[in-house]
Design a protein around this motif. Structure first.
Motif, PDB file in Angstrom:
ATOM      1  N   SER A   1      -7.575   2.676   2.250  1.00 47.51           N
ATOM      2  CA  SER A   1      -6.545   3.580   2.788  1.00 47.51           C
ATOM      3  C   SER A   1      -5.713   4.192   1.680  1.00 47.51           C
ATOM      4  CB  SER A   1      -5.623   2.822   3.742  1.00 47.51           C
ATOM      5  OG  SER A   1      -4.721   2.013   3.004  1.00 47.51           O
ATOM      6  N   ALA A   2      -6.199   4.087   0.444  1.00 45.76           N
ATOM      7  CA  ALA A   2      -5.390   4.585  -0.667  1.00 45.76           C
ATOM      8  C   ALA A   2      -5.187   6.094  -0.581  1.00 45.76           C
ATOM      9  CB  ALA A   2      -6.073   4.241  -1.989  1.00 45.76           C
ATOM     10  N   VAL A   3      -4.103   6.533  -1.163  1.00 45.77           N
ATOM     11  CA  VAL A   3      -3.884   7.955  -1.417  1.00 45.77           C
ATOM     12  C   VAL A   3      -4.449   8.224  -2.815  1.00 45.77           C
ATOM     13  CG1 VAL A   3      -2.166   9.770  -1.597  1.00 45.77           C
ATOM     14  CG2 VAL A   3      -1.720   7.770  -0.129  1.00 45.77           C
ATOM     15  N   PRO A   4      -5.233   9.280  -3.046  1.00 44.10           N
ATOM     16  CA  PRO A   4      -5.703  10.280  -2.104  1.00 44.10           C
ATOM     17  C   PRO A   4      -6.849   9.768  -1.217  1.00 44.10           C
ATOM     18  CG  PRO A   4      -6.692  10.655  -4.255  1.00 44.10           C
ATOM     19  CD  PRO A   4      -5.724   9.514  -4.417  1.00 44.10           C
ATOM     20  N   SER A   5      -6.962  10.403  -0.035  1.00 45.54           N
ATOM     21  CA  SER A   5      -8.059  10.093   0.889  1.00 45.54           C
ATOM     22  C   SER A   5      -9.281  10.889   0.465  1.00 45.54           C
ATOM     23  CB  SER A   5      -7.666  10.502   2.308  1.00 45.54           C
ATOM     24  OG  SER A   5      -6.548   9.787   2.737  1.00 45.54           O
TER      25      SER A   5
ATOM     26  N   ALA B   1       1.760  10.093   5.566  1.00 49.08           N
ATOM     27  CA  ALA B   1       0.720   9.659   6.501  1.00 49.08           C
ATOM     28  C   ALA B   1       0.702   8.139   6.675  1.00 49.08           C
ATOM     29  CB  ALA B   1      -0.640  10.165   6.034  1.00 49.08           C
ATOM     30  N   GLY B   2       1.584   7.441   5.999  1.00 45.89           N
ATOM     31  CA  GLY B   2       1.714   5.996   6.217  1.00 45.89           C
ATOM     32  C   GLY B   2       0.514   5.185   5.770  1.00 45.89           C
ATOM     33  N   ARG B   3      -0.170   5.645   4.699  1.00 40.10           N
ATOM     34  CA  ARG B   3      -1.372   4.928   4.265  1.00 40.10           C
ATOM     35  C   ARG B   3      -1.065   3.593   3.602  1.00 40.10           C
ATOM     36  NH1 ARG B   3      -3.885  10.563   2.191  1.00 40.10           N
ATOM     37  NH2 ARG B   3      -1.658  11.025   2.273  1.00 40.10           N
ATOM     38  N   ALA B   4       0.238   3.278   3.447  1.00 41.49           N
ATOM     39  CA  ALA B   4       0.611   1.955   2.953  1.00 41.49           C
ATOM     40  C   ALA B   4       0.435   0.880   4.039  1.00 41.49           C
ATOM     41  CB  ALA B   4       2.067   1.978   2.478  1.00 41.49           C
ATOM     42  N   LEU B   5       0.117   1.305   5.250  1.00 39.48           N
ATOM     43  CA  LEU B   5      -0.072   0.344   6.360  1.00 39.48           C
ATOM     44  C   LEU B   5      -1.453   0.554   6.962  1.00 39.48           C
ATOM     45  CD1 LEU B   5       3.283   0.999   8.299  1.00 39.48           C
ATOM     46  CD2 LEU B   5       2.907  -0.663   6.465  1.00 39.48           C
ATOM     47  N   ARG B   6      -2.136  -0.549   7.277  1.00 40.71           N
ATOM     48  CA  ARG B   6      -3.404  -0.444   8.021  1.00 40.71           C
ATOM     49  C   ARG B   6      -3.330  -1.327   9.254  1.00 40.71           C
ATOM     50  NH1 ARG B   6      -8.258  -1.202   3.825  1.00 40.71           N
ATOM     51  NH2 ARG B   6      -9.553  -0.483   5.569  1.00 40.71           N
ATOM     52  N   GLU B   7      -3.908  -0.834  10.317  1.00 40.42           N
ATOM     53  CA  GLU B   7      -3.864  -1.559  11.591  1.00 40.42           C
ATOM     54  C   GLU B   7      -4.494  -2.953  11.435  1.00 40.42           C
ATOM     55  OE1 GLU B   7      -2.343  -0.006  14.187  1.00 40.42           O
ATOM     56  OE2 GLU B   7      -2.526  -1.883  15.315  1.00 40.42           O
ATOM     57  N   GLY B   8      -3.749  -3.972  11.795  1.00 40.69           N
ATOM     58  CA  GLY B   8      -4.273  -5.340  11.735  1.00 40.69           C
ATOM     59  C   GLY B   8      -4.493  -5.848  10.319  1.00 40.69           C
TER      60      GLY B   8
ATOM     61  N   LEU C   1      -6.874  -4.101   3.670  1.00 43.38           N
ATOM     62  CA  LEU C   1      -5.802  -4.269   2.687  1.00 43.38           C
ATOM     63  C   LEU C   1      -5.123  -2.919   2.421  1.00 43.38           C
ATOM     64  CD1 LEU C   1      -4.702  -6.420   0.625  1.00 43.38           C
ATOM     65  CD2 LEU C   1      -6.296  -5.445  -1.013  1.00 43.38           C
ATOM     66  N   SER C   2      -3.827  -2.963   2.219  1.00 41.48           N
ATOM     67  CA  SER C   2      -3.126  -1.744   1.778  1.00 41.48           C
ATOM     68  C   SER C   2      -2.003  -2.128   0.831  1.00 41.48           C
ATOM     69  CB  SER C   2      -2.582  -0.958   2.977  1.00 41.48           C
ATOM     70  OG  SER C   2      -1.634  -1.729   3.667  1.00 41.48           O
ATOM     71  N   VAL C   3      -1.467  -1.113   0.147  1.00 43.19           N
ATOM     72  CA  VAL C   3      -0.449  -1.346  -0.889  1.00 43.19           C
ATOM     73  C   VAL C   3       0.760  -0.480  -0.581  1.00 43.19           C
ATOM     74  CG1 VAL C   3       0.015  -1.293  -3.370  1.00 43.19           C
ATOM     75  CG2 VAL C   3      -2.309  -1.701  -2.549  1.00 43.19           C
ATOM     76  N   ARG C   4       1.931  -1.080  -0.690  1.00 38.32           N
ATOM     77  CA  ARG C   4       3.156  -0.337  -0.393  1.00 38.32           C
ATOM     78  C   ARG C   4       4.164  -0.473  -1.541  1.00 38.32           C
ATOM     79  NH1 ARG C   4       7.415  -0.188   3.914  1.00 38.32           N
ATOM     80  NH2 ARG C   4       9.031   0.891   2.763  1.00 38.32           N
ATOM     81  N   SER C   5       4.677   0.692  -1.959  1.00 34.47           N
ATOM     82  CA  SER C   5       5.786   0.674  -2.929  1.00 34.47           C
ATOM     83  C   SER C   5       6.997   1.338  -2.296  1.00 34.47           C
ATOM     84  CB  SER C   5       5.392   1.374  -4.226  1.00 34.47           C
ATOM     85  OG  SER C   5       4.436   0.599  -4.906  1.00 34.47           O
ATOM     86  N   GLY C   6       7.156   2.663  -2.533  1.00 33.72           N
ATOM     87  CA  GLY C   6       8.338   3.354  -2.001  1.00 33.72           C
ATOM     88  C   GLY C   6       8.235   3.702  -0.521  1.00 33.72           C
ATOM     89  N   GLY C   7       7.048   3.571   0.074  1.00 35.83           N
ATOM     90  CA  GLY C   7       6.889   3.837   1.515  1.00 35.83           C
ATOM     91  C   GLY C   7       7.014   5.307   1.882  1.00 35.83           C
ATOM     92  N   HIS C   8       6.831   6.229   0.912  1.00 36.25           N
ATOM     93  CA  HIS C   8       7.075   7.642   1.193  1.00 36.25           C
ATOM     94  C   HIS C   8       5.814   8.457   1.447  1.00 36.25           C
ATOM     95  CE1 HIS C   8      11.309   7.241   0.761  1.00 36.25           C
ATOM     96  NE2 HIS C   8      11.483   8.535   0.860  1.00 36.25           N
ATOM     97  N   ASP C   9       4.647   7.844   1.518  1.00 31.21           N
ATOM     98  CA  ASP C   9       3.486   8.641   1.926  1.00 31.21           C
ATOM     99  C   ASP C   9       3.703   9.066   3.370  1.00 31.21           C
ATOM    100  OD1 ASP C   9       0.976   9.788   2.302  1.00 31.21           O
ATOM    101  OD2 ASP C   9       0.189   7.881   3.079  1.00 31.21           O
TER     102      ASP C   9
END
Ligand SMILES: Cc1cc2nc3c(=O)[nH]c(=O)nc-3n(C[C@H](O)[C@H](O)[C@H](O)COP(=O)(O)OP(=O)(O)OC[C@H]3O[C@@H](n4cnc5c(N)ncnc54)[C@H](O)[C@@H]3O)c2cc1C
Length: 456
Positions: free
Chosen positions: A448-452, A84-91, A74-82
């Motif tokens: 995959s949240a920020v911070p890692s 490192a793209g942690r708003a997306l996870r493979e599969g 699971l991941s969470v996306r708002s503004g999409g500005h991280d």
């Protein structure tokens, strides 16, 4: 923390979510999926399996539960500005909050409530007609939840602190799908952890901010030839060491028409005559070839940055916290500017001072409260170009400053490849933060949240 090892049941999650979300559930291959997957950094290639465009807390809760039941990352996306793209996870399943950008302003009470997907521009569009604002970052497209829950350095930092210092409360859907309120009188441990620990505890569906009267600020851009960079950076460090709260100044090197230029971007949010004097001192650090300073509404000031660091390029960021910027740091930065590998790359420094530095380090999870300078090394290049020279430039620039740097760095800008440094950022607060993570998200659903921080 253990990752799920059972095969993911995407079909099972779709069976649950399709009746709720209809065509707001996008699967790989659907029309609109590629556009919905796009984040600020085009170098991010991770391909989720599904994107759930939620519009309220009940849908978010259902999506969290469906992803867990199906064993989907699971991941969470708002503004999409991280970066490192942690708003997306493979599969994985992305909880996409881009349809939750509402803002309500209580002008008399000096507060604003935003939905979890609101970006900085949304908040300021609603507060500007009242001459009100809160402490935000400089780029209007950045998501407020991502910015605020990890820090929020910006033009008002000296006077009003970090964005997270202006948070009054938040609603959060936790890893088990339940909704809680975090605030000084509600879930106080979550309230503490959420102000620095980012997206590690749940999905923030609503944030409430304190607003301030900011009818106008004095700001703009001063740009200097590269050769004057050393004098500009040294002078900036000296001025900021004694700066009043009203003054914040970004500095560093930005792309110019024929190579990098040194810059100073002052923001003065106080009595105008004193601001003119402070800016005159900055101007005298060299012979500016661009000198565009004037009063403007806070939101208009941020629009200066709308066209810098555009979507669609490839990016890699490195960051360091510097207690000061002494001559060896200035030399290293001027060398980096001289050796820059791309006309899109930049070096940016921001001073953390004033109100932000008067908060007790233990008061919020964000721990580094001593005055310091954040260095952002931004390597940017066009799609199709080899990444390696730009990556090497960013790495060597950051490494050259290691001996002068504080432990840790701004966790919002530290990637998953810099997890130890990210953990170091929390100093004496780290063990309490890790305990909060174990309490609120024991199965590491928000891995995959920020911070890692947690070994994913
Ligand atoms: C061009 C640019 C300018 C920037 N300027 C500044 C600046 O001036 N000051 C500053 O401090 N930082 C700045 N940043 C860093 C920025 O604050 C972080 O990258 C932040 O995480 C971006 O948030 P987002 O919602 O846009 O990102 P996303 O990519 O959408 O999300 C990143 C992460 O934030 C978390 N998250 C996002 N929304 C939620 C939510 N609703 N609930 C729970 N978790 C959530 C998740 O962990 C997610 O993985 C900048 C970044 C860029 C690329």
């Amino acid at each position: 923390m253990t990752a799920t090892s059972t095969p993911a049941d995407l079909a099972g999650a779709v069976r649950v979510l399709r009746p709720l979300l209809a065509d707001r559930l996008l699967l790989a291959g659907d029309a609109g999926f590629a556009a919905a997957r796009q984040v600020w950094n085009a170098a991010v290639t991770r391909q989720p399996a599904a994107i759930a465009r939620c519009t309220d807390g009940a849908e978010i809760s259902a999506a969290v539960r469906a992803a867990r039941d199906a064993g989907l990352p699971l991941s969470v996306r708002s503004g999409g500005h991280d970066w490192a793209g942690r708003a997306l996870r493979e599969g994985g399943l992305v909880i996409d909050l881009t349809g939750m950008r509402g803002v309500t302003v209580d002008a008399a009470g000096r507060t604003a409530t935003v939905q979890g997907g609101a970006i900085t521009a949304d908040l300021l569009a609603a507060t500007t007609p009242y001459g009100l604002a809160t402490a935000t970052g400089v780029v209007r497209a950045v998501g407020l939840a991502g910015l605020t829950t990890v820090g929020g350095y910006g033009p008002l930092i000296g006077r009003y602190g970090l964005s997270l210092d202006n948070l009054l409360g938040a609603s959060v859907v936790l890893a088990d799908g339940t909704t809680v309120t975090a605030g000084p009188d509600d879930d106080t441990e979550l309230w503490w952890a959420l102000r620095g620990g980012g997206g590690n505890f749940g999905v923030v569906t609503e944030l409430r901010y304190r607003l301030h009267e900011v009818p106008s600020i004095l700001t703009g851009m001063l740009m200097f030839p590269l050769e004057q960079g050393a004098a500009v950076l040294s002078g900036h460090a000296e001025i900021m060491a004694g700066a009043p709260d009203e003054l914040s100044v970004m500095t560093g090197f930005l792309p110019g028409p024929s190579g990098p230029l040194a810059f100073l971007c002052p923001f003065w949010c106080g009595e105008p005559a004193a601001g003119e004097q402070a800016i005159a001192r900055l101007r005298s650090l060299g012979d500016p070839i661009v000198d565009q300073i004037g009063p403007m509404p806070y939101a208009a000031a941020l629009s200066m940055f709308d066209r810098s660091m555009v979507d669609g390029n490839h990016y890699l960021l490195r960051t360091r916290w510097l207690p000061d910027v002494p001559p060896p740091a200035v030399d290293a930065l001027v060398t980096a500017a001289t050796e820059i590998t791309s006309p899109f790359s930049a070096l940016i420094l921001n001073r953390f001072h004033g109100a932000a530095s008067r908060v007790e380090p233990a008061a919020t999870a964000f721990a580094q409260r001593a005055p310091h300078t954040v260095l952002e090394v931004i390597a940017a290049w066009q799609p199709g170009e080899p990444a390696e020279p730009h990556r090497a430039w960013a790495e060597s620039t950051a490494t050259a400053l290691d001996e002068l740097a504080l432990p840790g760095g701004y966790p919002n800008l530290l990637g998953p490849d810099d997890e130890d440094r990210s953990r170091d950022s929390y100093g004496a607060n780290l063990s309490r933060l890790l305990a909060a993570k174990r309490h609120y998200d024991p199965d590491d659903v928000f891995a995959s949240a920020v911070p890692s921080l947690f070994g994913q």
